[in-house]
Design a protein around this motif. Structure first.
Motif, PDB file in Angstrom:
ATOM      1  N   THR A   8     -26.077  37.109  -0.241  1.00 22.52           N
ATOM      2  CA  THR A   8     -24.675  37.422  -0.524  1.00 22.52           C
ATOM      3  C   THR A   8     -23.919  37.394   0.807  1.00 22.52           C
ATOM      4  N   ALA A   9     -22.604  37.580   0.739  1.00 21.08           N
ATOM      5  CA  ALA A   9     -21.816  37.670   1.973  1.00 21.08           C
ATOM      6  C   ALA A   9     -22.318  38.840   2.820  1.00 21.08           C
ATOM      7  N   ALA A  10     -22.616  39.967   2.167  1.00 22.51           N
ATOM      8  CA  ALA A  10     -23.147  41.132   2.894  1.00 22.51           C
ATOM      9  C   ALA A  10     -24.519  40.809   3.493  1.00 22.51           C
ATOM     10  N   GLY A  11     -25.327  40.026   2.774  1.00 23.29           N
ATOM     11  CA  GLY A  11     -26.631  39.613   3.279  1.00 23.29           C
ATOM     12  C   GLY A  11     -26.504  38.733   4.506  1.00 23.29           C
ATOM     13  N   SER A  45     -29.591  46.502  -3.096  1.00 20.35           N
ATOM     14  CA  SER A  45     -28.892  46.780  -1.841  1.00 20.35           C
ATOM     15  C   SER A  45     -27.720  45.838  -1.599  1.00 20.35           C
ATOM     16  N   GLY A  46     -27.513  44.876  -2.500  1.00 21.47           N
ATOM     17  CA  GLY A  46     -26.384  43.954  -2.380  1.00 21.47           C
ATOM     18  C   GLY A  46     -26.584  42.859  -1.344  1.00 21.47           C
ATOM     19  N   ILE A  47     -27.828  42.624  -0.934  1.00 24.02           N
ATOM     20  CA  ILE A  47     -28.119  41.660   0.124  1.00 24.02           C
ATOM     21  C   ILE A  47     -28.363  40.260  -0.438  1.00 24.02           C
ATOM     22  N   VAL A  48     -28.905  40.193  -1.645  1.00 22.27           N
ATOM     23  CA  VAL A  48     -29.136  38.904  -2.304  1.00 22.27           C
ATOM     24  C   VAL A  48     -28.623  38.968  -3.732  1.00 22.27           C
ATOM     25  N   VAL A 106     -42.990  39.403  -4.058  1.00 23.76           N
ATOM     26  CA  VAL A 106     -41.683  38.799  -3.797  1.00 23.76           C
ATOM     27  C   VAL A 106     -40.669  39.278  -4.833  1.00 23.76           C
ATOM     28  N   SER A 107     -41.097  39.366  -6.076  1.00 24.19           N
ATOM     29  CA  SER A 107     -40.195  39.811  -7.142  1.00 24.19           C
ATOM     30  C   SER A 107     -39.720  41.242  -6.898  1.00 24.19           C
ATOM     31  N   GLN A 108     -40.625  42.119  -6.475  1.00 25.43           N
ATOM     32  CA  GLN A 108     -40.243  43.500  -6.175  1.00 25.43           C
ATOM     33  C   GLN A 108     -39.286  43.558  -4.982  1.00 25.43           C
ATOM     34  N   THR A 109     -39.544  42.733  -3.982  1.00 26.33           N
ATOM     35  CA  THR A 109     -38.661  42.685  -2.819  1.00 26.33           C
ATOM     36  C   THR A 109     -37.288  42.168  -3.226  1.00 26.33           C
ATOM     37  N   ARG A 110     -37.255  41.122  -4.063  1.00 31.79           N
ATOM     38  CA  ARG A 110     -35.985  40.585  -4.557  1.00 31.79           C
ATOM     39  C   ARG A 110     -35.186  41.678  -5.262  1.00 31.79           C
ATOM     40  N   GLN A 111     -35.839  42.445  -6.122  1.00 32.46           N
ATOM     41  CA  GLN A 111     -35.149  43.512  -6.847  1.00 32.46           C
ATOM     42  C   GLN A 111     -34.548  44.536  -5.893  1.00 32.46           C
TER      43      GLN A 111
END
Length: 162
Positions: free
Chosen positions: A104-107, A84-87, A74-79
């Motif tokens: 994020t708004a983009a997410g 990518s500006g999604i979270v 999960v940590s690697q996915t979060r990074q």
């Protein structure tokens, strides 16, 4: 000379190889769908992104527990999602040692774009499950069997806990 399909011939003895092969096939086709639609999306993001879309912000530990995957995964996915500006991640107001992950708004915009595609994925998966004779029920049984006794414990028992 026709090559034999090792994992089919070996049956249950090759269950790990068979599951990896099926996973690679499903993930590969999923990546092809996103590419064909011109959407920059990595299949490994799905679980985390979907949980954030459904439940709102969460910590890495909460997501790992919900998805039943490792904290590291999960940590690697979060990074990757952050790059990518999604979270985004912010300190948890209840425990500063933890970070809350939020779309994020983009997410949020990406999730809105992905919802109809995910619905098509769900429908195709349900069709595939029905065609395969409810393989999900068998996977649930496999999951339950592994919870009762891991493959590690089963192997160590057979080789005498060397």
């Amino acid at each position: 000379m026709t090559k034999q399909d090792y994992s089919r011939v070996a049956g249950g003895a090759a269950i790990g190889a068979r599951l990896r092969r099926l996973s690679e096939s499903l993930d590969g086709d999923s990546a092809r769908v996103y590419a064909a639609l011109g959407i920059a999306f990595e299949q490994r993001w799905f679980g985390v992104l979907n949980q954030l879309a459904i439940n709102g912000s969460a910590t890495v530990g909460e997501l790992a527990a919900t998805l039943r995957i490792t904290h590291v995964s999960v940590s690697q996915t979060r990074q990757s999602l952050e790059k990518s500006g999604i979270v985004t991640s912010q300190p948890d107001p209840e425990d500063a040692r933890k970070k809350k992950i939020t779309l994020t708004a983009a997410g949020k915009k990406l999730v809105a774009k992905l919802r109809p595609i995910w619905t098509a994925f769900d429908e195709a998966a349900l069709e595939l499950n029905a065609e395969a004779g409810n393989v999900v029920a068998s996977l649930n049984k496999l999951d339950d069997a592994l919870e009762r006794q891991s493959i590690f414990d089963r192997i160590m028992h057979r080789i005498g806990d060397q």
